[in-house]
Design a protein around this motif. Structure first.
Motif, PDB file in Angstrom:
ATOM      1  N   GLN A  53       0.840  -1.195   0.000  1.00 26.72           N
ATOM      2  CA  GLN A  53       0.000   0.000   0.000  1.00 26.72           C
ATOM      3  C   GLN A  53       0.876   1.247   0.000  1.00 26.72           C
ATOM      4  O   GLN A  53       0.589   2.228  -0.688  1.00 26.72           O
ATOM      5  N   GLY A  54       1.983   1.197   0.769  1.00 30.92           N
ATOM      6  CA  GLY A  54       2.933   2.297   0.741  1.00 30.92           C
ATOM      7  C   GLY A  54       3.543   2.488  -0.634  1.00 30.92           C
ATOM      8  O   GLY A  54       3.780   3.625  -1.070  1.00 30.92           O
ATOM      9  N   ALA A  55       3.821   1.397  -1.336  1.00 33.73           N
ATOM     10  CA  ALA A  55       4.352   1.506  -2.698  1.00 33.73           C
ATOM     11  C   ALA A  55       3.362   2.226  -3.601  1.00 33.73           C
ATOM     12  O   ALA A  55       3.742   3.070  -4.432  1.00 33.73           O
ATOM     13  N   GLY A  56       2.082   1.907  -3.444  1.00 33.93           N
ATOM     14  CA  GLY A  56       1.060   2.551  -4.267  1.00 33.93           C
ATOM     15  C   GLY A  56       0.941   4.037  -3.983  1.00 33.93           C
ATOM     16  O   GLY A  56       0.866   4.859  -4.903  1.00 33.93           O
ATOM     17  N   TYR A  57       0.924   4.419  -2.699  1.00 31.98           N
ATOM     18  CA  TYR A  57       0.828   5.842  -2.352  1.00 31.98           C
ATOM     19  C   TYR A  57       2.068   6.605  -2.804  1.00 31.98           C
ATOM     20  O   TYR A  57       1.976   7.749  -3.257  1.00 31.98           O
ATOM     21  N   ALA A  58       3.251   5.980  -2.663  1.00 32.67           N
ATOM     22  CA  ALA A  58       4.483   6.642  -3.093  1.00 32.67           C
ATOM     23  C   ALA A  58       4.480   6.856  -4.607  1.00 32.67           C
ATOM     24  O   ALA A  58       4.853   7.935  -5.092  1.00 32.67           O
ATOM     25  N   ALA A  59       4.074   5.842  -5.360  1.00 29.09           N
ATOM     26  CA  ALA A  59       4.014   5.982  -6.818  1.00 29.09           C
ATOM     27  C   ALA A  59       2.971   7.009  -7.234  1.00 29.09           C
ATOM     28  O   ALA A  59       3.156   7.757  -8.202  1.00 29.09           O
ATOM     29  N   ASP A  60       1.860   7.064  -6.503  1.00 25.15           N
ATOM     30  CA  ASP A  60       0.810   8.059  -6.747  1.00 25.15           C
ATOM     31  C   ASP A  60       1.385   9.460  -6.604  1.00 25.15           C
ATOM     32  O   ASP A  60       1.227  10.326  -7.485  1.00 25.15           O
ATOM     33  N   ALA A  61       2.065   9.742  -5.494  1.00 23.46           N
ATOM     34  CA  ALA A  61       2.627  11.075  -5.267  1.00 23.46           C
ATOM     35  C   ALA A  61       3.734  11.385  -6.261  1.00 23.46           C
ATOM     36  O   ALA A  61       3.874  12.528  -6.720  1.00 23.46           O
ATOM     37  N   TYR A  62       4.545  10.392  -6.590  1.00 17.66           N
ATOM     38  CA  TYR A  62       5.591  10.564  -7.602  1.00 17.66           C
ATOM     39  C   TYR A  62       4.958  11.061  -8.904  1.00 17.66           C
ATOM     40  O   TYR A  62       5.481  11.978  -9.548  1.00 17.66           O
ATOM     41  N   ALA A  63       3.822  10.478  -9.278  1.00 18.88           N
ATOM     42  CA  ALA A  63       3.152  10.890 -10.512  1.00 18.88           C
ATOM     43  C   ALA A  63       2.609  12.311 -10.395  1.00 18.88           C
ATOM     44  O   ALA A  63       2.741  13.124 -11.318  1.00 18.88           O
ATOM     45  N   ARG A  64       1.996  12.635  -9.260  1.00 18.03           N
ATOM     46  CA  ARG A  64       1.408  13.967  -9.104  1.00 18.03           C
ATOM     47  C   ARG A  64       2.468  15.056  -9.191  1.00 18.03           C
ATOM     48  O   ARG A  64       2.219  16.136  -9.732  1.00 18.03           O
ATOM     49  N   VAL A  65       3.642  14.790  -8.639  1.00  9.62           N
ATOM     50  CA  VAL A  65       4.678  15.817  -8.568  1.00  9.62           C
ATOM     51  C   VAL A  65       5.515  15.871  -9.845  1.00  9.62           C
ATOM     52  O   VAL A  65       5.834  16.949 -10.348  1.00  9.62           O
ATOM     53  N   SER A  66       5.876  14.723 -10.392  1.00  9.32           N
ATOM     54  CA  SER A  66       6.777  14.687 -11.541  1.00  9.32           C
ATOM     55  C   SER A  66       6.070  14.923 -12.864  1.00  9.32           C
ATOM     56  O   SER A  66       6.696  15.330 -13.849  1.00  9.32           O
ATOM     57  N   GLY A  67       4.766  14.643 -12.917  1.00  9.15           N
ATOM     58  CA  GLY A  67       4.047  14.701 -14.176  1.00  9.15           C
ATOM     59  C   GLY A  67       4.205  13.452 -15.013  1.00  9.15           C
ATOM     60  O   GLY A  67       3.621  13.354 -16.098  1.00  9.15           O
ATOM     61  N   CYS A  68       4.987  12.486 -14.535  1.00  7.12           N
ATOM     62  CA  CYS A  68       5.174  11.203 -15.221  1.00  7.12           C
ATOM     63  C   CYS A  68       4.366  10.126 -14.499  1.00  7.12           C
ATOM     64  O   CYS A  68       4.216  10.186 -13.273  1.00  7.12           O
TER      65      CYS A  68
END
Length: 542
Positions: A53-68
């Motif tokens: 679940q932490g992996a999912g939230y981290a990837a979610d935020a990575y997408a929101r911030v990086s645009g990728c």
């Protein structure tokens, strides 16, 4: 087209790399090792959270911030179920998240065989929370599945996607051709006639307003230009927070929950809603808002034109392109009904009055957080990223009372409303932009959903302050029970020394009893090379 043999694991990693993936989040397991074998060769960095679940939230935020798009890797069965809550959150907030996992072998029988991590259907499970779940049937198809996912991310309303690769295909070497790439995308623009009609309505309006949601995130400059052209105050949803600087004299910030602002919005003769559902999670009340004026709706998703409040002028297309066309059409119309020397002054006076009314409505409740949030703001850079949780200090406190501008970001789990988002999301954000300040805000209840991710932040050597407002349990549910006249049940949690727990993980921990102490602790935490948990006991803030 050249062909060569490669395993399913390599075909997957190659396709991710070609589509620009530079970082993945996940946990290796027995069935996905062939994926991990190839990450380093294709120069994809990896972050290992302590729970999927932490992996999912981290990837979610990575997408929101990086645009990728964010990418998460799980193994079969329980690991995939663990990440399902994060996928549901990404769906609710329109985040491009790709989850890849092994699945049962191609010819696995329908009847249970007791194979490790066996479950009836991973794809049916994930279809309930993702845009689609694609189970491939050959190594060659893996590249097409990845291209399909990245095409959705770039051309439609972004949603999470799951790709399942049968575990025997991961290890099998089969001939594959060149990687299939998503096609070039030209942003869609609404039909010119529809834009002209909407511009005519806006130019005739005497009391216009803008409502911005997460779908307007990449159109901040256009949103501000239209607001200033029309002299229209701007309200945002939680996902739209900071698209227009919340210190701007036309900005009401996150205010849709305010009864005073809702009454004011109902009296507008034209409302431009950009990239928002105008849903219960935006208003904190059931049903769509009351709008007595004409609704001009700008959204990439055509379904938004007909759900909830129907659009008087439906502008389907990319927000930036649509708003540029709308702004040009408004200027061609010339001065509107609301034009004149007093137009801007009246709008700005409205904003000042409504801000005061909004804050007065909840002053008794929010007073416990506001001075501490001001202390947080005083320390942070303008482009700092703040991650949030489904906690009272966040949705009652930080959303309306911690101003953010377009240089920064505020990441909040809206709609689906998961707990435990803030800490792993902060890890994902800091991974995406290591040179920027990132701070997590949470409550003690939500923080303990993902507290183990402190170990991830320590191992990654992340300078990461985590501010935890501690009210001794699930404060929102405690208050709801009291409002019903019920005795509190199962909402009071035994106290935990969270700063000591942070130190046990190898990080730092402090306690801040006053706003000044919080500012000092936060300053030290931002300079530390490891995460720091700073607890604010809420009884001291009341």
């Amino acid at each position: 087209m050249s062909e060569s043999a490669m395993t399913g694991g390599e075909a997957l990693v190659r396709a991710l790399a070609v589509h620009g993936t530079r970082t993945a989040f996940g946990i290796p397991g027995t069935h996905n090792l062939e994926i991990y074998r190839h990450l380093d060769r294709y120069r994809i960095a990896h972050v290992t959270p302590r729970h999927e679940q932490g992996a999912g939230y981290a990837a979610d935020a990575y997408a929101r911030v990086s645009g990728c798009p964010g990418v998460a890797i799980t193994t079969t069965g329980p690991a995939l179920l663990n990440i399902a809550a994060a996928v549901g959150q990404a769906y609710s907030d329109s985040v491009p998240l790709l989850v890849v996992s092994p699945g049962m072998p191609l010819r696995h029988p329908r009847l249970s065989t007791g194979l490790l991590h066996e479950m009836r259907s991973q794809t049916e499970t994930m279809r309930g929370v993702a845009a689609f779940s694609h189970r491939v049937s050959s190594v060659e198809e893996i590249g097409a599945a990845v291209a399909r996912a990245f095409t959705l991310f770039g051309t439609e309303r972004p949603r999470p996607v799951h790709i399942e690769i049968p575990l025997d295909l991961l290890e099998a070497a089969e001939p594959v051709g060149d990687v299939q790439l998503r096609p070039p995308y030209v942003p869609t623009v609404p039909h010119a006639a529809v834009v002209r009609e909407a511009a005519g309505t806006l130019r005739a309006a005497r009391r216009p307003a803008l409502v911005l949601g997460g779908g307007a995130r990449r159109a901040g400059a256009e949103c501000l230009a239209l607001a200033e052209e029309l002299g229209a105050p701007v309200i945002t949803t939680a996902n739209g927070k900071g698209i227009v600087a919340e210190t701007h004299p036309l900005s009401l910030g996150v205010s849709l929950h305010s009864p005073a602002v809702q009454r004011w919005l109902a009296d507008r003769d034209a409302v431009v809603a950009v990239g928002t559902e105008l849903a219960e999670s935006d208003l904190w009340s059931a049903g769509p808002p009351t709008l007595n004026g004409t609704l001009v709706r700008v959204d990439l998703d055509p379904a938004q034109m007909y759900g909830g409040l129907q659009a008087g002028h439906p502008l389907v297309g990319d927000a930036s392109a649509a708003l540029r066309a709308l702004l040009a059409a408004c200027r061609q119309h010339g001065p509107g009904a609301a034009s004149g020397p007093g137009r801007d002054d009246a709008a700005r006076t409205d904003v000042v009055r409504l801000r005061g009314q909004r804050d007065a409505e909840t002053a008794g409740r929010d007073a416990r957080w506001v001075p501490f949030l001001h202390a947080v703001r005083s320390v942070l850079d303008a482009d700092a990223i703040i991650t949030s949780d489904s906690a009272q200090c966040c949705y009652y406190g930080a959303l309306p009372h911690l101003p953010v501008g377009p240089e920064g970001r505020f990441l909040h789990p809206t709609g689906f409303g998961t707990l435990g988002y803030a800490l792993p999301a902060a890890i994902g954000a800091k991974t995406a932009v290591p040179g920027r300040q990132v701070v997590a805000l949470s409550g003690d209840g939500g923080f303990q959903f993902s507290v183990q991710e402190l170990a991830t932040a320590v191992q990654s050597r992340l300078s990461l302050p985590v501010v935890v407002f501690d009210n001794g349990g699930y404060g929102e549910i405690r208050d709801e029970m009291a409002a019903r006249g019920d005795a509190p049940v199962a909402v009071d949690l035994a106290p935990v020394d969270l700063p000591a727990l942070a130190r046990a993980y190898g990080g730092r921990g402090e306690r801040a009893d006053t706003p000044a102490a919080l500012a000092d602790a936060l300053t030290r935490a931002l300079a530390a090379p490891v995460p720091t948990v700073i607890t604010v006991p809420e009884e001291t803030a009341r």
